[in-house]
Write a protein that holds these residues in place. Structure first.
Motif, short mmCIF file in Angstrom:
data_model
loop_
_atom_site.label_atom_id
_atom_site.label_comp_id
_atom_site.label_asym_id
_atom_site.label_seq_id
_atom_site.Cartn_x
_atom_site.Cartn_y
_atom_site.Cartn_z
N ALA A 85 0.85 -1.20 0.00
CA ALA A 85 0.00 0.00 0.00
C ALA A 85 0.88 1.24 0.00
N SER A 106 -3.59 -0.81 -1.71
CA SER A 106 -4.37 0.42 -1.83
C SER A 106 -3.45 1.63 -1.98
N CYS A 137 -7.80 -0.59 -3.07
CA CYS A 137 -8.63 0.60 -3.29
C CYS A 137 -7.80 1.74 -3.88
#
Length: 238
Positions: free
Chosen positions: A81, A99, A117
């Motif tokens: 991430a 993400s 995401c």
């Protein structure tokens, strides 16, 4: 909680009705498995982020926080991430594997950004679960909400978590948010509750969701300004 055993048994209030829990990483999958109803997810999430070590959230903090990012409080960024330069994240918060919180995005307290995401410029997230593989790449607001996998937020979409139909708005909020189910009001047990958006829902640009909106998975929402109530799985809304 104000919901009764009868409402808890209603499948339209079960977490699994809206979100599949598999493949979302150990924390998000485990959180969904522990939730009796969708109303339980946010309180569980808040309690977990207040005691992250208890749930093994400190085991993976290998993600990247770029120089120039504003990060305050207990922010856990998992391996793979990234919080980009110019992003703002205020903990407690969890950013899961894969993400990206992009420049200009704001992630506020008690948010879990699930795996894969994309949170973009001028998107604001607070006190919410984004289960996984969600696109919020444009200006939008997601607060006090639960969002399923592969949901897309168009530009200027907004959840609304606070009642404003009884005179001046009080802060902290004092009026319980309810949802409508078969013509009856069901209490959420919370004074701020935005929306539950099931897997693979796409919200067109400019959509504003009323407090306590429940959108079943696979629903298609055509362009409109406001939306509320309970929409069963596979709904078509014009």
């Amino acid at each position: 909680m104000t919901h009764t055993s009868a409402t808890i048994a209603d499948p339209r209030l079960a977490a699994g009705y809206y979100l599949r829990g598999d493949g979302l990483g150990p924390y998000v999958s485990g959180l969904l498995a522990r939730a009796g109803t969708v109303f339980d997810i946010k309180p569980l999430l808040v309690a977990d982020l207040d005691h992250p070590a208890t749930h093994g959230l400190y085991d993976d903090r290998e993600g990247v926080i770029e120089p120039g990012a504003l990060v305050e409080g207990d922010v856990i960024v998992q391996g793979g991430a990234r919080v980009e330069s110019g992003a703002m994240v205020f903990g407690p918060a969890l950013i899961c594997t894969g993400s990206v919180v992009s420049a200009g995005a704001l992630v506020r307290e008690y948010s879990v950004i699930g795996p894969g995401c994309r949170i973009g410029f001028n998107a604001e997230i607070t006190r919410s679960l984004l289960a996984g593989h969600i696109f919020a790449k444009h200006a939008c607001f997601i607060g006090d909400s639960v969002v399923g996998r592969r949901v897309n937020f168009g530009a200027f979409c907004s959840t609304t978590g606070l009642r404003c139909d009884a005179g001046p708005v009080a802060e902290p909020a004092i009026e319980e948010i309810t949802v409508r189910l078969d013509g009856h009001r069901v209490g959420t047990g919370q004074t701020k509750f935005g929306a539950v958006i099931g897997d693979e829902v796409v919200l067109p640009a400019g959509t504003a969701l009323a407090p306590g909106t429940l959108i079943g998975p696979g629903s298609v929402v055509y362009p409109r300004n406001q939306l509320g109530g309970t929409l069963p799985a596979g709904s078509r809304v014009r």
